[in-house]
Structures are given as structure tokens and as C-alpha cells.
Design a protein around this motif. Sequence first.
Motif, short mmCIF file in Angstrom:
data_model
loop_
_atom_site.label_atom_id
_atom_site.label_comp_id
_atom_site.label_asym_id
_atom_site.label_seq_id
_atom_site.Cartn_x
_atom_site.Cartn_y
_atom_site.Cartn_z
N ARG A 32 0.97 -1.38 -0.01
CA ARG A 32 0.01 0.00 0.07
C ARG A 32 0.75 1.08 -0.02
NH1 ARG A 32 -4.80 -2.03 4.03
NH2 ARG A 32 -5.70 -0.08 3.43
N ASP A 42 1.02 -4.34 4.95
CA ASP A 42 0.09 -4.47 5.86
C ASP A 42 -0.11 -6.17 6.20
OD1 ASP A 42 -1.93 -4.48 7.54
OD2 ASP A 42 -3.46 -3.73 6.08
N ARG A 46 -6.63 -11.48 6.69
CA ARG A 46 -7.56 -11.03 5.73
C ARG A 46 -8.48 -11.90 5.47
NH1 ARG A 46 -2.52 -9.72 1.56
NH2 ARG A 46 -1.48 -8.12 2.86
N GLU A 53 -7.07 -13.73 -1.55
CA GLU A 53 -7.56 -13.09 -0.31
C GLU A 53 -7.98 -11.65 -0.88
OE1 GLU A 53 -4.18 -14.27 2.96
OE2 GLU A 53 -3.21 -13.12 1.42
N VAL A 55 -8.64 -7.81 0.47
CA VAL A 55 -8.15 -6.40 1.09
C VAL A 55 -9.03 -5.12 0.90
CG1 VAL A 55 -6.41 -4.78 1.94
CG2 VAL A 55 -5.96 -7.28 1.23
N ARG A 215 1.82 -14.16 8.91
CA ARG A 215 1.72 -14.19 7.44
C ARG A 215 2.81 -14.99 6.63
NH1 ARG A 215 -2.20 -13.32 4.83
NH2 ARG A 215 -0.98 -12.58 2.97
#
Length: 253
Positions: A32, A42, A46, A53, A55, A215
Amino acid sequence: MPHEIALFWLVVAGFLLADNLVFVPAGCELLRFGRRGAFRYDASARLTAARREVVLLNPLNLFDRALITTRCFGDVEPRQWRQGRSLVRSALATLNGLSALGYFYMLITACLAAVSFHLPFTLVLLGFVVVHLLMWTLNTAALVALRHRLGLSGYDTFVLCVEAIFVPAYLMNMGKRAVHKKRIAISALGLGLRTLKRTDDEGERELLAIRLRERLQWLGMTQGHEVDDTCAAAPALSSTQQWISRAEACLTT
């Protein structure tokens, strides 16, 4: 009648909300950037839909933009970093201008929505159409004149303009839509680890480390790079698995 008026504006708002949903392709990640163009990763949890995925960008922040990166793992390589930064730097002033126009349009729309319950709706709707056409003309002129700064082909510019004339939310969101098909190759988790090293606040650093570790494990598992206790001791790990092992070690210390 008030119910129909409210439904009309809810539909307009619903399109804006839906246009801020970014579906991340399998094997890719999301970076982002905002008004200043600085990339950030980020690592928050999610939702998943259709094996991709999802967002949600902030629909009220027209400067909250996203780019898909084709690299999830590995260190941030200087050449790829320069290419990604160059892409954003050349387009940033134009994107910010489009977002500013989007805010102006959003403000006028909010005012029209407020007075639509007190004035004849036909009159308000006519005003909305006039404002929409005026804003579409300004956006189209900017896209056509500055499309090379945005890296848009003639066809891409045509599609964006045609879509925006039919959907007001697309016009408000043009500062995001103009880059939503771009791809870069900056390592997302590599950038996350770099951010972690530069974070001084202990609490923020600990939270970021937890999110990055989650993640890392999730992406490793879903992309077939999972490193468990058995394979971690094996001599023949792939380069990606070796990097994941090193990253996990950094996040647990």
C-alpha cells in the motif's frame, strides 16, 4: 419516497465500498502507499474469497492505494525497489490530483444526498447528473493528457473513462483505479522485515513481529513453501524455504 431516496444513495455508496475491495491473485501480495508514495506492507489478517485474499482499502481515504507485487518472499532487491519506486514517483502527482478531484466530487455528492430529503428529488438528481458529467470531463481530460505518466495505454484509458461515466463511485475512486492493474516485483515480506528493523516502539515492534510471523507461515503453507521441523533439518531446502527459515529466526528473537 424517503426510502427510495435513501436506497439510491446507498447504492452509490455501495459501489464505492465494492470498488475498494482488492482481490490479491494467488502467489502475489499487496503493498500500500498513500499521498507521499511510500510503500508499506500491511500484515493484518485477511478474508479469503474464491481462493484469493481480499483486502478492503479505506473508502473514505482516496489516497489509500494498493499495488500488487508478484514477490512474497526474499530480500528487497535494489533493482526491483528502484523500478517500483520509479513507477509510483512518475504517477504520484497525477494520482493525487485525481484523488483531490474525487474528494471534491464526494463532498458535493454528500451535500446533494443531504438536501435530497428536503428538495424535489428530480431536481437533486438533475444536479447530480450535471456534476457527474462535469467531473467526468475533468477526469477524462486529465487521464488523456497525463496517461503516459500513469503508464496507461490508450485502451486502458478508454476503459477507465467509459466505466467512470456509468458509475459515479469509479469516478470518485479514480486516484486508486488508475494503478489497480499495475504490477511490481518488490518482496512484500522482505519490506515488512525491513520496516520491523526500523521500528523503535517496543509494543508496535512486537505486534508487527507477530503479524509478520503469521503471514510468513500462512503464505508459506498456501504456496507450498512450508518449513516444518522435519524438513528444516534436511540439507536440500529450496532457496525460498531457506529464506523463510532465516526470516522466522529473525522474528522469534
